[in-house]
Design a protein around this motif. Structure first.
Motif, PDB file in Angstrom:
ATOM      1  N   GLY A  15      46.493 -20.761   8.514  1.00 12.22           N
ATOM      2  CA  GLY A  15      46.112 -19.397   8.162  1.00 12.22           C
ATOM      3  C   GLY A  15      45.163 -19.292   6.988  1.00 12.22           C
ATOM      4  O   GLY A  15      44.669 -18.210   6.670  1.00 12.22           O
ATOM      5  N   ALA A  16      44.841 -20.397   6.320  1.00 20.17           N
ATOM      6  CA  ALA A  16      44.011 -20.363   5.113  1.00 20.17           C
ATOM      7  C   ALA A  16      42.562 -19.967   5.389  1.00 20.17           C
ATOM      8  O   ALA A  16      41.869 -19.500   4.487  1.00 20.17           O
ATOM      9  CB  ALA A  16      44.043 -21.720   4.410  1.00 20.17           C
ATOM     10  N   VAL A  17      42.097 -20.113   6.618  1.00 16.92           N
ATOM     11  CA  VAL A  17      40.704 -19.786   6.938  1.00 16.92           C
ATOM     12  C   VAL A  17      40.421 -18.306   6.716  1.00 16.92           C
ATOM     13  O   VAL A  17      39.318 -17.931   6.326  1.00 16.92           O
ATOM     14  CB  VAL A  17      40.356 -20.225   8.384  1.00 16.92           C
ATOM     15  CG1 VAL A  17      38.987 -19.760   8.796  1.00 16.92           C
ATOM     16  CG2 VAL A  17      40.451 -21.733   8.488  1.00 16.92           C
ATOM     17  N   VAL A  18      41.409 -17.461   6.903  1.00 13.94           N
ATOM     18  CA  VAL A  18      41.202 -16.023   6.693  1.00 13.94           C
ATOM     19  C   VAL A  18      41.576 -15.578   5.281  1.00 13.94           C
ATOM     20  O   VAL A  18      41.453 -14.404   4.960  1.00 13.94           O
ATOM     21  CB  VAL A  18      41.972 -15.176   7.740  1.00 13.94           C
ATOM     22  CG1 VAL A  18      41.450 -15.447   9.137  1.00 13.94           C
ATOM     23  CG2 VAL A  18      43.463 -15.425   7.656  1.00 13.94           C
ATOM     24  N   ASP A  19      41.998 -16.512   4.441  1.00 17.71           N
ATOM     25  CA  ASP A  19      42.329 -16.203   3.052  1.00 17.71           C
ATOM     26  C   ASP A  19      41.053 -16.299   2.215  1.00 17.71           C
ATOM     27  O   ASP A  19      40.565 -17.393   1.928  1.00 17.71           O
ATOM     28  CB  ASP A  19      43.384 -17.183   2.532  1.00 17.71           C
ATOM     29  CG  ASP A  19      43.731 -16.988   1.067  1.00 17.71           C
ATOM     30  OD1 ASP A  19      43.225 -16.033   0.445  1.00 17.71           O
ATOM     31  OD2 ASP A  19      44.512 -17.800   0.546  1.00 17.71           O
ATOM     32  N   GLY A  20      40.514 -15.158   1.827  1.00 20.29           N
ATOM     33  CA  GLY A  20      39.264 -15.122   1.069  1.00 20.29           C
ATOM     34  C   GLY A  20      39.339 -15.825  -0.267  1.00 20.29           C
ATOM     35  O   GLY A  20      38.321 -16.214  -0.821  1.00 20.29           O
ATOM     36  N   GLY A  21      40.532 -16.042  -0.797  1.00 17.28           N
ATOM     37  CA  GLY A  21      40.681 -16.693  -2.083  1.00 17.28           C
ATOM     38  C   GLY A  21      40.848 -18.203  -2.009  1.00 17.28           C
ATOM     39  O   GLY A  21      40.966 -18.869  -3.041  1.00 17.28           O
ATOM     40  N   ARG A  27      38.310 -28.062   2.907  1.00 14.75           N
ATOM     41  CA  ARG A  27      38.479 -28.132   4.371  1.00 14.75           C
ATOM     42  C   ARG A  27      38.322 -26.749   4.994  1.00 14.75           C
ATOM     43  O   ARG A  27      37.779 -26.611   6.083  1.00 14.75           O
ATOM     44  CB  ARG A  27      39.836 -28.737   4.710  1.00 14.75           C
ATOM     45  CG  ARG A  27      39.959 -30.189   4.248  1.00 14.75           C
ATOM     46  CD  ARG A  27      41.355 -30.692   4.337  1.00 14.75           C
ATOM     47  NE  ARG A  27      42.185 -29.928   3.397  1.00 14.75           N
ATOM     48  CZ  ARG A  27      43.455 -30.173   3.153  1.00 14.75           C
ATOM     49  NH1 ARG A  27      44.075 -31.134   3.804  1.00 14.75           N
ATOM     50  NH2 ARG A  27      44.134 -29.453   2.286  1.00 14.75           N
ATOM     51  N   VAL A  28      38.770 -25.724   4.285  1.00 17.00           N
ATOM     52  CA  VAL A  28      38.607 -24.347   4.756  1.00 17.00           C
ATOM     53  C   VAL A  28      37.125 -23.981   4.753  1.00 17.00           C
ATOM     54  O   VAL A  28      36.614 -23.393   5.703  1.00 17.00           O
ATOM     55  CB  VAL A  28      39.437 -23.371   3.897  1.00 17.00           C
ATOM     56  CG1 VAL A  28      39.083 -21.933   4.214  1.00 17.00           C
ATOM     57  CG2 VAL A  28      40.919 -23.618   4.111  1.00 17.00           C
ATOM     58  N   TYR A  29      36.419 -24.351   3.680  1.00 10.05           N
ATOM     59  CA  TYR A  29      34.978 -24.108   3.634  1.00 10.05           C
ATOM     60  C   TYR A  29      34.270 -24.801   4.795  1.00 10.05           C
ATOM     61  O   TYR A  29      33.338 -24.259   5.378  1.00 10.05           O
ATOM     62  CB  TYR A  29      34.376 -24.589   2.314  1.00 10.05           C
ATOM     63  CG  TYR A  29      34.638 -23.678   1.144  1.00 10.05           C
ATOM     64  CD1 TYR A  29      34.219 -22.354   1.140  1.00 10.05           C
ATOM     65  CD2 TYR A  29      35.310 -24.157   0.028  1.00 10.05           C
ATOM     66  CE1 TYR A  29      34.465 -21.530   0.062  1.00 10.05           C
ATOM     67  CE2 TYR A  29      35.561 -23.335  -1.059  1.00 10.05           C
ATOM     68  CZ  TYR A  29      35.135 -22.022  -1.041  1.00 10.05           C
ATOM     69  OH  TYR A  29      35.372 -21.214  -2.113  1.00 10.05           O
ATOM     70  N   GLY A  30      34.719 -26.004   5.135  1.00  8.31           N
ATOM     71  CA  GLY A  30      34.126 -26.737   6.256  1.00  8.31           C
ATOM     72  C   GLY A  30      34.326 -26.014   7.576  1.00  8.31           C
ATOM     73  O   GLY A  30      33.396 -25.915   8.383  1.00  8.31           O
TER      74      GLY A  30
END
Length: 61
Positions: free
Chosen positions: A11-17, A22-25
């Motif tokens: 769920g971290a991909v939708v966490d703007g913070g 890896r999420v940035y990737g």
């Protein structure tokens, strides 16, 4: 066909913070796919023993 695994990142991909690289990737590759007019894609979320996960499936038109 392009298949990219581990794109939901619990769920971290939708966490703007999120500051996770890896999420940035995942965001970067998703943006690149969306910007490419030659590709159609979908993201699929799965839920299993290890939690939330998912994959992107893209194909050339």
């Amino acid at each position: 066909m392009i298949v990219i695994d581990n794109v939901v990142r619990n769920g971290a991909v939708v966490d703007g913070g999120s500051t996770d690289p890896r999420v940035y990737g995942v965001r970067s590759v998703s943006d690149a796919i969306a910007a490419n007019p030659d590709l159609d894609a979908t993201a699929l979320q799965t839920v299993g023993e290890k939690g939330w996960d998912g994959l992107i499936i893209a194909r050339r038109r």
